[in-house]
Write a protein that holds these residues in place. Sequence first.
Motif, PDB file in Angstrom:
ATOM      1  N   GLN A  98       0.825  -1.213   0.000  1.00  0.00           N
ATOM      2  CA  GLN A  98       0.000   0.000   0.000  1.00  0.00           C
ATOM      3  C   GLN A  98       0.859   1.262   0.000  1.00  0.00           C
ATOM      4  N   GLN A  99       1.928   1.245   0.806  1.00  0.00           N
ATOM      5  CA  GLN A  99       2.837   2.395   0.877  1.00  0.00           C
ATOM      6  C   GLN A  99       3.500   2.674  -0.472  1.00  0.00           C
ATOM      7  N   LEU A 100       3.969   1.598  -1.120  1.00  0.00           N
ATOM      8  CA  LEU A 100       4.624   1.752  -2.415  1.00  0.00           C
ATOM      9  C   LEU A 100       3.637   2.244  -3.479  1.00  0.00           C
ATOM     10  N   SER A 101       2.416   1.732  -3.436  1.00  0.00           N
ATOM     11  CA  SER A 101       1.377   2.168  -4.380  1.00  0.00           C
ATOM     12  C   SER A 101       1.045   3.641  -4.174  1.00  0.00           C
ATOM     13  N   ASN A 102       0.921   4.058  -2.900  1.00  0.00           N
ATOM     14  CA  ASN A 102       0.632   5.463  -2.583  1.00  0.00           C
ATOM     15  C   ASN A 102       1.762   6.381  -3.037  1.00  0.00           C
ATOM     16  N   ALA A 103       3.003   5.918  -2.834  1.00  0.00           N
ATOM     17  CA  ALA A 103       4.162   6.721  -3.241  1.00  0.00           C
ATOM     18  C   ALA A 103       4.166   6.916  -4.752  1.00  0.00           C
ATOM     19  N   LEU A 104       3.841   5.853  -5.494  1.00  0.00           N
ATOM     20  CA  LEU A 104       3.798   5.958  -6.956  1.00  0.00           C
ATOM     21  C   LEU A 104       2.666   6.875  -7.405  1.00  0.00           C
ATOM     22  N   LEU A 105       1.525   6.777  -6.727  1.00  0.00           N
ATOM     23  CA  LEU A 105       0.386   7.631  -7.071  1.00  0.00           C
ATOM     24  C   LEU A 105       0.717   9.100  -6.821  1.00  0.00           C
ATOM     25  N   THR A 106       1.375   9.380  -5.691  1.00  0.00           N
ATOM     26  CA  THR A 106       1.785  10.749  -5.363  1.00  0.00           C
ATOM     27  C   THR A 106       2.759  11.278  -6.419  1.00  0.00           C
ATOM     28  N   LYS A 107       3.676  10.422  -6.839  1.00  0.00           N
ATOM     29  CA  LYS A 107       4.653  10.802  -7.856  1.00  0.00           C
ATOM     30  C   LYS A 107       3.955  11.103  -9.183  1.00  0.00           C
ATOM     31  N   GLN A 108       2.972  10.278  -9.526  1.00  0.00           N
ATOM     32  CA  GLN A 108       2.205  10.471 -10.762  1.00  0.00           C
ATOM     33  C   GLN A 108       1.445  11.799 -10.725  1.00  0.00           C
ATOM     34  N   GLN A 109       0.810  12.091  -9.584  1.00  0.00           N
ATOM     35  CA  GLN A 109       0.063  13.346  -9.435  1.00  0.00           C
ATOM     36  C   GLN A 109       0.996  14.550  -9.531  1.00  0.00           C
ATOM     37  N   LYS A 110       2.172  14.432  -8.924  1.00  0.00           N
ATOM     38  CA  LYS A 110       3.149  15.521  -8.972  1.00  0.00           C
ATOM     39  C   LYS A 110       3.604  15.754 -10.415  1.00  0.00           C
ATOM     40  N   PHE A 111       3.831  14.679 -11.136  1.00  0.00           N
ATOM     41  CA  PHE A 111       4.207  14.790 -12.542  1.00  0.00           C
ATOM     42  C   PHE A 111       3.108  15.470 -13.358  1.00  0.00           C
ATOM     43  N   ASN A 112       1.860  15.056 -13.130  1.00  0.00           N
ATOM     44  CA  ASN A 112       0.735  15.660 -13.857  1.00  0.00           C
ATOM     45  C   ASN A 112       0.644  17.158 -13.595  1.00  0.00           C
ATOM     46  N   GLU A 113       0.841  17.554 -12.340  1.00  0.00           N
ATOM     47  CA  GLU A 113       0.796  18.976 -11.965  1.00  0.00           C
ATOM     48  C   GLU A 113       1.937  19.750 -12.626  1.00  0.00           C
ATOM     49  N   GLN A 114       3.132  19.167 -12.600  1.00  0.00           N
ATOM     50  CA  GLN A 114       4.291  19.824 -13.218  1.00  0.00           C
ATOM     51  C   GLN A 114       4.080  20.001 -14.719  1.00  0.00           C
ATOM     52  N   LEU A 115       3.552  18.956 -15.351  1.00  0.00           N
ATOM     53  CA  LEU A 115       3.307  19.024 -16.789  1.00  0.00           C
ATOM     54  C   LEU A 115       2.267  20.087 -17.119  1.00  0.00           C
ATOM     55  N   ARG A 116       1.172  20.093 -16.362  1.00  0.00           N
ATOM     56  CA  ARG A 116       0.111  21.078 -16.600  1.00  0.00           C
ATOM     57  C   ARG A 116       0.620  22.497 -16.383  1.00  0.00           C
ATOM     58  N   ASP A 117       1.377  22.704 -15.284  1.00  0.00           N
ATOM     59  CA  ASP A 117       1.913  24.039 -14.996  1.00  0.00           C
ATOM     60  C   ASP A 117       2.885  24.491 -16.087  1.00  0.00           C
ATOM     61  N   THR A 118       3.711  23.585 -16.532  1.00  0.00           N
ATOM     62  CA  THR A 118       4.683  23.911 -17.576  1.00  0.00           C
ATOM     63  C   THR A 118       3.986  24.322 -18.867  1.00  0.00           C
ATOM     64  N   VAL A 119       2.995  23.526 -19.282  1.00  0.00           N
ATOM     65  CA  VAL A 119       2.260  23.822 -20.518  1.00  0.00           C
ATOM     66  C   VAL A 119       1.492  25.133 -20.385  1.00  0.00           C
ATOM     67  N   ASN A 120       0.842  25.330 -19.245  1.00  0.00           N
ATOM     68  CA  ASN A 120       0.062  26.557 -19.039  1.00  0.00           C
ATOM     69  C   ASN A 120       0.943  27.806 -19.046  1.00  0.00           C
ATOM     70  N   LYS A 121       2.098  27.736 -18.387  1.00  0.00           N
ATOM     71  CA  LYS A 121       3.007  28.888 -18.358  1.00  0.00           C
ATOM     72  C   LYS A 121       3.526  29.203 -19.759  1.00  0.00           C
ATOM     73  N   PHE A 122       3.810  28.150 -20.511  1.00  0.00           N
ATOM     74  CA  PHE A 122       4.281  28.356 -21.883  1.00  0.00           C
ATOM     75  C   PHE A 122       3.201  29.009 -22.732  1.00  0.00           C
ATOM     76  N   LEU A 123       1.984  28.523 -22.620  1.00  0.00           N
ATOM     77  CA  LEU A 123       0.886  29.053 -23.437  1.00  0.00           C
ATOM     78  C   LEU A 123       0.541  30.498 -23.096  1.00  0.00           C
ATOM     79  N   LYS A 124       0.806  30.901 -21.869  1.00  0.00           N
ATOM     80  CA  LYS A 124       0.504  32.282 -21.474  1.00  0.00           C
ATOM     81  C   LYS A 124       1.344  33.291 -22.255  1.00  0.00           C
TER      82      LYS A 124
END
Length: 200
Positions: free
Chosen positions: A128-154
Amino acid sequence: MTRTLSFAKTTVALAAVALMLTQCANKKNNQDGAQFDSSLTKGKLPIAYVNVDTLLANYQFAKDANEELVKGQEDSRLKVNSRAKQLQEDMANFESKMKNNAFLSRERAEQENNRLVAQQKELQELNQQLSNALLTKQQKFNEQLRDTVNKFLKSYAPAHHYQVVLSTNAMNDNVLYAAEGYDITKEVLQQLNTRYSKKK
C-alpha cells in the motif's frame, strides 16, 4: 383557407419579432463587451488546440517522467514479490511442521503462526505504501506538466494571436489557455444562482 392564411401571418409576425429581439440583443452585447480585433488573426479564428496524446508522446520531460514512473513501478513490484515469495516459503514450512508435529510445544507453534500473520500484514502495508508513493509521484508529474504547458501558453498564445487554446482530450481542463475577455464564469454563476434562489 382563411385560418391557414391567418396562421401564416401570425408565424411571420412572430419570426420578425424574434429576429428583431435577436438583433437588439446582439447590438447590446457588442456595446457591453470589448470589440474583437479580427486583424490580429489574419483571417483565421483566434482558436487553437493541443493534442495532449502527441504532447505526452514527444515532450521529453513527459517521456523522462514516464520512464521514471515505470522504473519505480517495476522496483516496487520486485520488492513486494521478493517479500511475498519468502513469506510463501515460510508459510509452507510452517504447514509442513504442523502436519509432522515438529513444534516442541503448542505455544511455539502459536508464536510462529503469529509471526507469519504479522509478516503478511507488513507485506500488505508495504504494498500500500509503495502504491501510494507511486500515485503521489504520478500526481506531482501531472501537476508539473500542466503548470509547464500553461506557463508556456501564457506567452505563446498572445504572441501568435490566439485567444483560446483547447486540448483534444481531458487533462483536467479542456481549456488550457483563454484570454480574460472570454471567461464568462462569473456571469454564468451569477445567473445560475439567481435562477436557483427563485426555485427555492
